[in-house]
Design an enzyme around this catalytic site. Structure first.
Site, mmCIF file in Angstrom:
data_model
loop_
_atom_site.group_PDB
_atom_site.id
_atom_site.type_symbol
_atom_site.label_atom_id
_atom_site.label_comp_id
_atom_site.label_asym_id
_atom_site.label_seq_id
_atom_site.Cartn_x
_atom_site.Cartn_y
_atom_site.Cartn_z
ATOM 1 N N SER A 119 0.822 -1.206 0.000
ATOM 2 C CA SER A 119 0.000 0.000 0.000
ATOM 3 C C SER A 119 0.859 1.260 0.000
ATOM 4 O O SER A 119 1.979 1.255 0.527
ATOM 5 C CB SER A 119 -0.863 -0.012 1.265
ATOM 6 O OG SER A 119 -1.480 1.227 1.465
ATOM 7 N N TYR A 143 -1.565 -0.166 10.493
ATOM 8 C CA TYR A 143 -1.926 -0.774 9.208
ATOM 9 C C TYR A 143 -0.767 -0.650 8.209
ATOM 10 O O TYR A 143 -0.327 -1.637 7.616
ATOM 11 C CB TYR A 143 -3.192 -0.112 8.629
ATOM 12 C CG TYR A 143 -3.419 -0.479 7.185
ATOM 13 C CD1 TYR A 143 -3.819 -1.763 6.822
ATOM 14 C CD2 TYR A 143 -3.177 0.442 6.153
ATOM 15 C CE1 TYR A 143 -3.983 -2.125 5.490
ATOM 16 C CE2 TYR A 143 -3.348 0.100 4.820
ATOM 17 C CZ TYR A 143 -3.751 -1.187 4.493
ATOM 18 O OH TYR A 143 -3.893 -1.537 3.173
ATOM 19 N N LYS A 147 2.120 -3.519 6.344
ATOM 20 C CA LYS A 147 2.452 -3.689 4.917
ATOM 21 C C LYS A 147 3.966 -3.602 4.688
ATOM 22 O O LYS A 147 4.529 -4.375 3.918
ATOM 23 C CB LYS A 147 1.717 -2.622 4.087
ATOM 24 C CG LYS A 147 0.196 -2.778 4.107
ATOM 25 C CD LYS A 147 -0.212 -4.110 3.494
ATOM 26 C CE LYS A 147 -1.698 -4.336 3.513
ATOM 27 N NZ LYS A 147 -2.103 -5.640 2.988
HETATM 28 N N1 LIG Z 1 -8.834 -1.006 -1.318
HETATM 29 C C1 LIG Z 1 -7.783 -0.192 -1.263
HETATM 30 O O1 LIG Z 1 -7.912 0.998 -1.571
HETATM 31 C C2 LIG Z 1 -6.418 -0.726 -0.893
HETATM 32 C C3 LIG Z 1 -5.322 0.153 -0.965
HETATM 33 C C4 LIG Z 1 -4.057 -0.321 -0.632
HETATM 34 C C5 LIG Z 1 -3.883 -1.655 -0.246
HETATM 35 N N2 LIG Z 1 -4.972 -2.479 -0.159
HETATM 36 C C6 LIG Z 1 -4.745 -3.865 0.271
HETATM 37 O O2 LIG Z 1 -5.254 -4.735 -0.718
HETATM 38 C C7 LIG Z 1 -5.767 -5.928 -0.145
HETATM 39 C C8 LIG Z 1 -7.174 -6.155 -0.632
HETATM 40 O O3 LIG Z 1 -7.961 -5.010 -0.332
HETATM 41 P P1 LIG Z 1 -9.512 -4.961 -0.630
HETATM 42 O O4 LIG Z 1 -9.886 -3.526 -0.750
HETATM 43 O O5 LIG Z 1 -9.870 -5.899 -1.711
HETATM 44 O O6 LIG Z 1 -10.057 -5.483 0.767
HETATM 45 P P2 LIG Z 1 -11.255 -6.480 1.103
HETATM 46 O O7 LIG Z 1 -11.503 -6.391 2.556
HETATM 47 O O8 LIG Z 1 -12.396 -6.256 0.170
HETATM 48 O O9 LIG Z 1 -10.601 -7.906 0.731
HETATM 49 C C9 LIG Z 1 -9.864 -8.667 1.652
HETATM 50 C C10 LIG Z 1 -10.418 -10.067 1.635
HETATM 51 O O10 LIG Z 1 -9.653 -10.867 2.539
HETATM 52 C C11 LIG Z 1 -10.534 -11.570 3.406
HETATM 53 N N3 LIG Z 1 -9.820 -11.739 4.671
HETATM 54 C C12 LIG Z 1 -9.435 -10.764 5.538
HETATM 55 N N4 LIG Z 1 -8.778 -11.307 6.594
HETATM 56 C C13 LIG Z 1 -8.734 -12.651 6.363
HETATM 57 C C14 LIG Z 1 -8.185 -13.749 7.079
HETATM 58 N N5 LIG Z 1 -7.563 -13.574 8.254
HETATM 59 N N6 LIG Z 1 -8.317 -14.990 6.564
HETATM 60 C C15 LIG Z 1 -8.943 -15.184 5.372
HETATM 61 N N7 LIG Z 1 -9.488 -14.182 4.654
HETATM 62 C C16 LIG Z 1 -9.380 -12.929 5.151
HETATM 63 C C17 LIG Z 1 -11.789 -10.730 3.507
HETATM 64 O O11 LIG Z 1 -12.947 -11.509 3.811
HETATM 65 C C18 LIG Z 1 -11.876 -10.133 2.093
HETATM 66 O O12 LIG Z 1 -12.605 -10.973 1.222
HETATM 67 C C19 LIG Z 1 -5.626 -5.752 1.359
HETATM 68 O O13 LIG Z 1 -4.446 -6.406 1.771
HETATM 69 C C20 LIG Z 1 -5.495 -4.257 1.537
HETATM 70 O O14 LIG Z 1 -4.756 -3.930 2.683
HETATM 71 C C21 LIG Z 1 -6.218 -2.048 -0.478
#
Ligand SMILES: NC(=O)c1ccc[n+]([C@@H]2O[C@H](COP(=O)([O-])OP(=O)(O)OC[C@H]3O[C@@H](n4cnc5c(N)ncnc54)[C@H](O)[C@@H]3O)[C@@H](O)[C@H]2O)c1
Length: 327
Positions: A119, A143, A147
């Site tokens: 991130s 958070y 990362k």
């Molecule tokens: N959305 C953003 O803007 C953004 C920006 C930077 C980084 N990220 C990173 O990208 C990744 C995905 O983000 P997203 O927006 O799709 O989030 P999201 O919450 O929609 O997806 C994460 C998925 O992982 C699952 N999950 C979480 N903890 C878990 C665990 N312990 N065991 C099994 N499954 C688990 C959740 O049920 C979900 O389906 C994350 O690591 C997030 O930190 C997202």
């Protein structure tokens, strides 16, 4: 080649799963559905459990072996900055504990390829507005630290047992590649504005006196469809012997909060006159990706503009349960 997508039911993961399935790649998803629903994975195999729970290591190893997995894409993490400040240990247990379980299982199963969701939060509040990967990470909340630590762990595994890895540092992910895969959680700017409009409330701007042309914060919005494609490119790149591992994923262009809210007004035809509230803690005025490394190394750059992103987000919103009546 079979790919295991961990967190593949989530907002970004489900896009990658769909792209992989469209190109005929076998996919097995591990997700505990703590922030998603099962139908988002389509026809991919779903195995539901918490990767950070007691006993998860054996279950992950079993999935990797039983499905003959070649590469892992690791999305599963908790991602709410405020919650991470209030409950740091939960974030380290989930994001670091989960990652360590996944890597240990990979080593045991002989799987040596990993794409990791990192991130822009790893940068914290950098001195420069346009950040390249060489800017030293200085995250300002647990958070972001999970990362950056995750990237260090991957580098250590590469040195110790030859893990091939890519960490993609996402900037502001937005939009939707398919109408049924919208961002259903109200945390990022576009869903936050649509949520307010759905409740007949004015969108909120957190501070309009920043040192930017219109006074509101500037961010780099990247279309989730382009971001998903960057993961596909990254898997292919792992076999090229490249020496870089960390890549920004953004467009290199910034849009202000006001510009995003105006774009939402243009696309939806709704009145998006906003109310201005105080600053949120830890919001730098301007954060834009230098996205050159990804283009130089993998020949890929995200190009979707703000209107295209907003249009796709709006279509997905209107296809969902909280459709806004536009008359
Ligand atoms: N959305 C953003 O803007 C953004 C920006 C930077 C980084 N990220 C990173 O990208 C990744 C995905 O983000 P997203 O927006 O799709 O989030 P999201 O919450 O929609 O997806 C994460 C998925 O992982 C699952 N999950 C979480 N903890 C878990 C665990 N312990 N065991 C099994 N499954 C688990 C959740 O049920 C979900 O389906 C994350 O690591 C997030 O930190 C997202």
């Amino acid at each position: 080649m079979t790919v295991c997508v961990i967190g593949g039911a989530g907002y970004i993961g489900a896009h990658v799963v769909r792209l992989l399935r469209e190109q005929g790649t076998p996919v097995v998803v591990i997700d505990d559905l703590s922030n998603s629903t099962a139908e988002r994975v389509g026809d991919a195999t779903l195995v539901q459990f918490d990767i950070a729970a007691d006993g998860a290591l054996g279950r992950i190893t079993e999935v990797l072996k039983n499905h003959d997995v070649d590469a892992v894409i690791h999305f599963a993490a908790k991602k709410q900055v405020g919650e991470s400040v209030a409950e740091p240990l939960f974030y380290y247990q989930q994001n670091i504990g989960g990652l360590v379980n996944v890597l240990t299982a990979m080593q045991a199963a002989g799987v040596d390829k990993m794409i990791f969701s990192s991130s822009a939060a790893t940068y914290g509040e950098p001195d420069v507005a346009v950040v390249s990967e060489d800017v030293v990470g200085n995250p300002i909340n647990p958070y972001g630290r999970t990362k950056l630590i995750g990237e260090w762990i991957l580098a250590d595994c590469a040195r110790a047992w030859g893990l091939k890895w890519v960490a993609l540092r996402y900037f502001n992910v937005a939009g939707s590649g398919w109408e049924d895969l919208g961002d259903s959680v109200v945390m990022n700017l576009i869903p936050m504005v649509l949520d307010r409009l759905a409740k007949n409330e004015a969108p909120r701007i957190f501070g309009d006196d920043y040192d930017t042309p219109d006074g509101t914060c500037i961010r780099d919005y990247v279309h989730v469809r382009d971001l998903a494609q960057a993961h596909i490119e990254s898997i292919a790149a792992l076999d090229t012997g490249m020496t870089e591992h960390i890549f920004n994923v953004g467009t290199g262009q910034g849009s202000s909060v006001k510009e995003v809210i105006e774009a939402i007004g243009r696309v939806t035809g709704l009145d998006t006159t906003a109310v201005v509230e105080g600053h949120r803690a830890g919001d730098p005025p301007k954060l834009i990706a230098n996205a050159d490394r990804l283009e130089r190394t993998m020949g890929f750059r995200s190009t979707a503009g703000l209107d295209e992103i907003v249009e796709s987000a709006w279509k997905a919103w209107q296809a969902g349960p909280r459709r806004i009546d536009v008359g």
